[in-house]
Write a protein that holds these residues in place. Sequence first.
Motif, short mmCIF file in Angstrom:
data_model
loop_
_atom_site.label_atom_id
_atom_site.label_comp_id
_atom_site.label_asym_id
_atom_site.label_seq_id
_atom_site.Cartn_x
_atom_site.Cartn_y
_atom_site.Cartn_z
N GLY A 1 23.82 28.93 22.63
CA GLY A 1 24.58 28.28 23.67
C GLY A 1 24.64 26.77 23.51
O GLY A 1 24.09 26.19 22.57
N LEU A 2 25.32 26.14 24.45
CA LEU A 2 25.41 24.69 24.53
C LEU A 2 25.09 24.27 25.95
O LEU A 2 25.41 24.98 26.91
CB LEU A 2 26.82 24.20 24.16
CG LEU A 2 27.30 24.45 22.74
CD1 LEU A 2 28.80 24.13 22.64
CD2 LEU A 2 26.51 23.61 21.75
N ILE A 3 24.48 23.10 26.10
CA ILE A 3 24.23 22.51 27.41
C ILE A 3 24.83 21.12 27.42
O ILE A 3 24.51 20.28 26.57
CB ILE A 3 22.74 22.46 27.74
CG1 ILE A 3 22.17 23.88 27.87
CG2 ILE A 3 22.50 21.69 29.05
CD1 ILE A 3 20.70 23.93 28.17
N VAL A 4 25.73 20.88 28.38
CA VAL A 4 26.34 19.57 28.56
C VAL A 4 25.71 18.93 29.79
O VAL A 4 25.78 19.48 30.88
CB VAL A 4 27.86 19.68 28.75
CG1 VAL A 4 28.49 18.29 28.92
CG2 VAL A 4 28.51 20.42 27.57
N GLY B 1 22.62 21.85 21.59
CA GLY B 1 22.65 23.28 21.32
C GLY B 1 21.36 23.94 21.76
O GLY B 1 20.30 23.33 21.78
N THR B 2 21.45 25.22 22.12
CA THR B 2 20.27 26.02 22.47
C THR B 2 20.29 27.27 21.61
O THR B 2 21.27 28.00 21.59
CB THR B 2 20.27 26.40 23.95
OG1 THR B 2 21.44 27.17 24.26
CG2 THR B 2 20.24 25.17 24.84
N THR C 1 25.12 19.67 35.06
CA THR C 1 24.60 20.30 33.86
C THR C 1 25.39 21.58 33.67
O THR C 1 25.40 22.45 34.54
CB THR C 1 23.10 20.62 33.97
OG1 THR C 1 22.37 19.39 34.07
CG2 THR C 1 22.62 21.37 32.73
N ILE C 2 26.10 21.67 32.55
CA ILE C 2 26.97 22.81 32.27
C ILE C 2 26.32 23.66 31.19
O ILE C 2 26.09 23.19 30.07
CB ILE C 2 28.36 22.33 31.79
CG1 ILE C 2 28.96 21.34 32.80
CG2 ILE C 2 29.28 23.52 31.58
CD1 ILE C 2 30.22 20.65 32.29
N SER D 1 26.44 20.72 16.64
CA SER D 1 27.35 20.46 17.77
C SER D 1 26.81 19.39 18.71
O SER D 1 27.47 19.07 19.71
CB SER D 1 27.59 21.76 18.56
OG SER D 1 28.19 22.74 17.77
N ASP D 2 25.64 18.82 18.41
CA ASP D 2 25.03 17.84 19.31
C ASP D 2 25.77 16.50 19.25
O ASP D 2 26.31 16.11 18.20
CB ASP D 2 23.57 17.63 18.95
CG ASP D 2 22.70 18.83 19.28
OD1 ASP D 2 23.27 19.89 19.58
OD2 ASP D 2 21.47 18.70 19.22
N GLY D 3 25.76 15.80 20.36
CA GLY D 3 26.38 14.48 20.41
C GLY D 3 26.96 14.19 21.78
O GLY D 3 26.76 14.94 22.74
N LEU D 4 27.70 13.11 21.88
CA LEU D 4 28.35 12.72 23.12
C LEU D 4 29.70 13.40 23.23
O LEU D 4 30.31 13.75 22.22
CB LEU D 4 28.51 11.20 23.17
CG LEU D 4 27.25 10.37 23.00
CD1 LEU D 4 27.59 8.87 23.07
CD2 LEU D 4 26.20 10.73 24.04
#
Length: 229
Positions: free
Chosen positions: A52-55, A72-73, A43-44, A79-82
């Motif tokens: 922020g973003l969480i991958v 996105g947070t 989890t990045i 920016s959401d997606g695979l």
Amino acid sequence: MAAFLIIGSGSGPSGPRALTSDEANRLAITRFRNYEAHGRAVTITVPGTAGGLIVTGSVDYQGKLGYGVVHGTGRDTSSDGLIEWTAASVFVHPMANAPAHAPASPPRSGWYGRPLQSSGSSLDSSLAIALKFGSDRPDNAELLPQNGAAWVGQDRLDGRQVDIMTGPSARATRGTAGTAGAVRYWIGSDGTMYRVRVGVASASQPVVIDFDTQKYVPVRPVPGVTPTR
């Protein structure tokens, strides 16, 4: 995000201090442990001034390929997606309602590719850094202290006792903050890496990479993705 940045529980010894021989050996093999495992679930957490973003996904350390889902947070879902990435390229598959976890088999269409930026993008720096935490051989334990490595403290992650150590930023990637201690590793008694915190030049807050946050799913390349070996 603050919960990711707490160092130590306050009950154990605190540093920084020089590494013991055992600690230097564990830091030296921690990237090799990831390579030995073939890949790790990650989890990045990527900082950003506009949210922020969480991958959430997996990194194949032998194939040098990452794959996951982005959320996105504190921002919209644009920016959401695979996402799938190599050391040179990023492929994204936008999704209005991205799932919690990426499907084991990536969709065969709907991907958009671009070069991975070597600077100026916190997301791209984070993706590149995540790929760098695997190596087909241990590092030189004797050289680590000379390059800025030190013991910082202790912590508990998911019930595990871990040591926190700093490492030289040169071991990560371009785009990291260029000061000693910019990279911190949470390492178990056998040298397994459980968390890394990295300062990046493009963000005021560090990137945090947590390992084993879910089950590792082998990474399958999407059409057009060629890992950089």
